[in-house]
Design a protein around this motif. Sequence first.
Motif, PDB file in Angstrom:
ATOM      1  N   GLY A 269       0.796  -1.226   0.000  1.00  0.00           N
ATOM      2  CA  GLY A 269       0.000   0.000   0.000  1.00  0.00           C
ATOM      3  C   GLY A 269       0.826   1.272   0.000  1.00  0.00           C
ATOM      4  O   GLY A 269       0.279   2.370   0.098  1.00  0.00           O
ATOM      5  N   TYR A 270       2.145   1.142  -0.127  1.00  0.00           N
ATOM      6  CA  TYR A 270       3.009   2.330  -0.180  1.00  0.00           C
ATOM      7  C   TYR A 270       2.869   2.943  -1.581  1.00  0.00           C
ATOM      8  O   TYR A 270       3.174   2.270  -2.586  1.00  0.00           O
ATOM      9  N   PRO A 271       2.393   4.197  -1.676  1.00  0.00           N
ATOM     10  CA  PRO A 271       2.004   4.725  -2.987  1.00  0.00           C
ATOM     11  C   PRO A 271       3.095   4.671  -4.054  1.00  0.00           C
ATOM     12  O   PRO A 271       2.821   4.293  -5.195  1.00  0.00           O
ATOM     13  N   ALA A 272       4.326   5.023  -3.699  1.00  0.00           N
ATOM     14  CA  ALA A 272       5.378   5.056  -4.723  1.00  0.00           C
ATOM     15  C   ALA A 272       5.593   3.660  -5.324  1.00  0.00           C
ATOM     16  O   ALA A 272       5.766   3.524  -6.540  1.00  0.00           O
ATOM     17  N   HIS A 273       5.555   2.641  -4.478  1.00  0.00           N
ATOM     18  CA  HIS A 273       5.823   1.290  -4.981  1.00  0.00           C
ATOM     19  C   HIS A 273       4.621   0.702  -5.718  1.00  0.00           C
ATOM     20  O   HIS A 273       4.774  -0.101  -6.640  1.00  0.00           O
ATOM     21  N   LEU A 274       3.475   1.143  -5.311  1.00  0.00           N
ATOM     22  CA  LEU A 274       2.254   0.738  -6.016  1.00  0.00           C
ATOM     23  C   LEU A 274       2.366   1.108  -7.500  1.00  0.00           C
ATOM     24  O   LEU A 274       2.071   0.312  -8.387  1.00  0.00           O
ATOM     25  N   GLN A 275       2.815   2.327  -7.748  1.00  0.00           N
ATOM     26  CA  GLN A 275       2.940   2.782  -9.120  1.00  0.00           C
ATOM     27  C   GLN A 275       4.029   1.999  -9.863  1.00  0.00           C
ATOM     28  O   GLN A 275       3.870   1.660 -11.034  1.00  0.00           O
ATOM     29  N   VAL A 276       5.126   1.728  -9.178  1.00  0.00           N
ATOM     30  CA  VAL A 276       6.227   0.995  -9.828  1.00  0.00           C
ATOM     31  C   VAL A 276       5.762  -0.401 -10.234  1.00  0.00           C
ATOM     32  O   VAL A 276       5.954  -0.843 -11.381  1.00  0.00           O
TER      33      VAL A 276
END
Length: 447
Positions: A269-276
């Motif tokens: 649920g960490y936004p930056a990693h979600l996008q990656v």
Amino acid sequence: MKDSVYSPGAGHAPPVLAGRDELLDSWRMMLADVASMGRLRAEDTILVGPRGVGKTVTMAAFAEIAESKGFDVVSLQSSGGQAGLVPSLLHEANDRIESGASVWRRLKRVLDQIAGVSFGVAGVSASVSKHQTQTVAPTIVHPGTLAGALATLALDIQMDHPTGGLMVCVDEIQSSADSDLALIAAVLHQLNGNHRPAPVVFAATGLPKTLDVLAKAKVTHAERLFYVKGIPVTLPADAAKYAVVEPAARVGVVWDSDAADLIVAASKGYPAHLQVYAHHTWRVATGPAAITFADAQVGIEAGRDEIVSRALAPRWERMTDRRAEYTTAIALCGGEASTSTISAMLGRSAQEISWIREQAIAAGDVCVPQRGRVELAFPAMADYAIANYSKTVSESSLPLVPLEEMQSALDSRTGKEPSRDVGFATLQHPPEEEPTPGGANLGGPSI
Ligand SMILES: Nc1ncnc2c1ncn2[C@@H]1O[C@H](COP(=O)(O)OP(=O)(O)OP(=O)(O)O)[C@@H](O)[C@H]1O
Ligand SMILES: [Mg+2]
């Protein structure tokens, strides 16, 4: 598939800003109130949180809403204190005037005077050219003069746009020069006291140390002047899943539910990693209109390689052995724990390890979700630390607590600290990876 709809990378606006509806709604309502009642209703907001949680993109969404209501938005450049409030405003005024916004002329005249005076006082012979933002050092500006000029500008803007006004925003406010922080606070104070009808609002983003930085800059009662809103490290699972599924749905691509769940789990649920992860999965998927569980497995693998080599490995290498030990203890608790559990696992009093905690916080490895608790600022660091800590122990000259000992200390506290089942695949340290040079910055990529 090509043309990924995701937005990996700092500051890149996501196709949907998941889980921030409440924040955006209250910002929207506040703007409406400020447009009709002025500073009395202004909630000057600082979005505070660790790297990669979406501070910049949320502030950008604030700005977008403000613009849609007729606010003029000024972004102050604060990075490294290189450009201050006055030069940024002057730069903006020049641009606006050039594009025909004559309401900015009056502010420009005031700013020209201020800049002229401050250059003169500072004994610096320089002229402020039209497109150059220069450092004014030290800036000697009367906050009352600036507040008056901004208030007039905001009211002038409102003549053309009745629901509008002026929004001033600063990304990474913790990097601003002390003189700027003090000036911004003084101007907002002046606006509150002497320019109540003025439709001026302020928003900023900052790392968790922002309030300390403001205090050091002699901004007193910052928590009363600003609405400090914490952005948590992770999005709730349903919001995280929406962030994955919705952008694709909008272009007619359907995620299998279990594939999207896998992305949510991998990113925690960490936004930056979600996008990656979503981005890499999109790229490996053959489509044309569906993304499968198998795609997500491959995409996550690729995303993980990138996250490890660009973010986790360099960060781990920069940690002192004691910080690595501290980080691993939190990792074993699932990435979030009470400080008392951590001190029990490390066999030292809370006081004895408080300096390590402070260092870990200052380095941006750890944050404090609430009093008495600590949390890894990068959730992915949990698995990485557990996978790599034993090597650190064997190579260290310090008597670090071995992983197994930490785990049994944690087990013996069972019931006191529910261990979160992280349930994610182990991240291995890439053997060929060179440590990235550079000190323990608060920055570094969040991917
Ligand atoms: N609510 C959200 N929904 C979906 N994606 C998001 C959300 N918030 C942030 N992101 C994505 O996360 C990444 C990081 O966002 P952003 O750069 O705003 O974070 P930040 O907190 O400002 O980080 P930093 O402190 O490094 O500047 C970007 O890829 C962005 O698209
Ligand atoms: Mg940012």
